[in-house]
Design a protein around this motif. Sequence first.
Motif, PDB file in Angstrom:
ATOM      1  N   GLN A 123       0.855  -1.184   0.000  1.00  0.00           N
ATOM      2  CA  GLN A 123       0.000   0.000   0.000  1.00  0.00           C
ATOM      3  C   GLN A 123       0.888   1.230   0.000  1.00  0.00           C
ATOM      4  O   GLN A 123       1.932   1.238   0.650  1.00  0.00           O
ATOM      5  N   SER A 141      -2.862   0.469  -3.976  1.00  0.00           N
ATOM      6  CA  SER A 141      -2.619  -0.768  -3.238  1.00  0.00           C
ATOM      7  C   SER A 141      -2.609  -1.946  -4.208  1.00  0.00           C
ATOM      8  O   SER A 141      -3.167  -1.875  -5.304  1.00  0.00           O
ATOM      9  N   TYR A 142      -1.938  -3.014  -3.772  1.00  0.00           N
ATOM     10  CA  TYR A 142      -1.843  -4.253  -4.541  1.00  0.00           C
ATOM     11  C   TYR A 142      -1.844  -5.388  -3.541  1.00  0.00           C
ATOM     12  O   TYR A 142      -1.141  -5.330  -2.529  1.00  0.00           O
ATOM     13  N   SER A 143      -2.641  -6.419  -3.807  1.00  0.00           N
ATOM     14  CA  SER A 143      -2.628  -7.598  -2.939  1.00  0.00           C
ATOM     15  C   SER A 143      -2.859  -8.844  -3.777  1.00  0.00           C
ATOM     16  O   SER A 143      -3.514  -8.796  -4.832  1.00  0.00           O
ATOM     17  N   ARG A 144      -2.313  -9.948  -3.296  1.00  0.00           N
ATOM     18  CA  ARG A 144      -2.469 -11.201  -4.011  1.00  0.00           C
ATOM     19  C   ARG A 144      -2.332 -12.356  -3.041  1.00  0.00           C
ATOM     20  O   ARG A 144      -1.533 -12.315  -2.113  1.00  0.00           O
ATOM     21  N   PRO A 155      -4.537 -10.919  -8.864  1.00  0.00           N
ATOM     22  CA  PRO A 155      -4.258  -9.816  -7.935  1.00  0.00           C
ATOM     23  C   PRO A 155      -5.409  -8.816  -7.868  1.00  0.00           C
ATOM     24  O   PRO A 155      -6.146  -8.625  -8.823  1.00  0.00           O
ATOM     25  N   ASP A 156      -5.533  -8.202  -6.701  1.00  0.00           N
ATOM     26  CA  ASP A 156      -6.446  -7.083  -6.498  1.00  0.00           C
ATOM     27  C   ASP A 156      -5.590  -5.832  -6.403  1.00  0.00           C
ATOM     28  O   ASP A 156      -4.574  -5.828  -5.703  1.00  0.00           O
ATOM     29  N   TRP A 157      -5.988  -4.793  -7.110  1.00  0.00           N
ATOM     30  CA  TRP A 157      -5.230  -3.565  -7.038  1.00  0.00           C
ATOM     31  C   TRP A 157      -6.162  -2.373  -7.134  1.00  0.00           C
ATOM     32  O   TRP A 157      -7.304  -2.491  -7.578  1.00  0.00           O
TER      33      TRP A 157
END
Length: 167
Positions: A123, A141-144, A155-157
């Motif tokens: 983040q 933000s980026y999450s995986r 991924p979610d971004w």
Amino acid sequence: MKITVIIFASFCVLLNAQEYNLAEDEFGEEYIMVPLPLRRQKRQSTYDLSHAGGLTTLKLGHTQKFLDDGINKFSLNGNLAHTFTPRSPLTLGGSLNYLHRSGSGISVGVKNTPGYGTDLGVQGKYNILKKGGATFDAVGSYSRHYGGSSGTLTPDWFAGVQLKIPF
């Protein structure tokens, strides 16, 4: 050659002007005691033991600030969580955080639960404008999720701008 002699002589004068504390060990060896500035590091540990829905959960966390010069702040966080049921795995996680005095910062974190996979997240926020109490920031933000029974997920971004106006 003259400059080298002048620099060496100046160094010798400054060296002799310093006050030193001498210490001697049991073998007769002499040591110069040099004072070091003491700086207290801020640490914080937390715990939470809760019981809800017939399940008892323990959460432990620790935060260590290792740089805070008034402009930049770096900290490390570590945490674990365990629900006391048969075959319940221990979840371990941690993050590295940076915060600038302007409000800009970045955080990188990871959490792993054996059998369920690993979550990775980043983040960030960049302060574009600050006036009075209002701020205008670029955020992202980026999450995986990796591994586990669900496998690696897409991924979610998110990226955008944020305006905060105090009332």
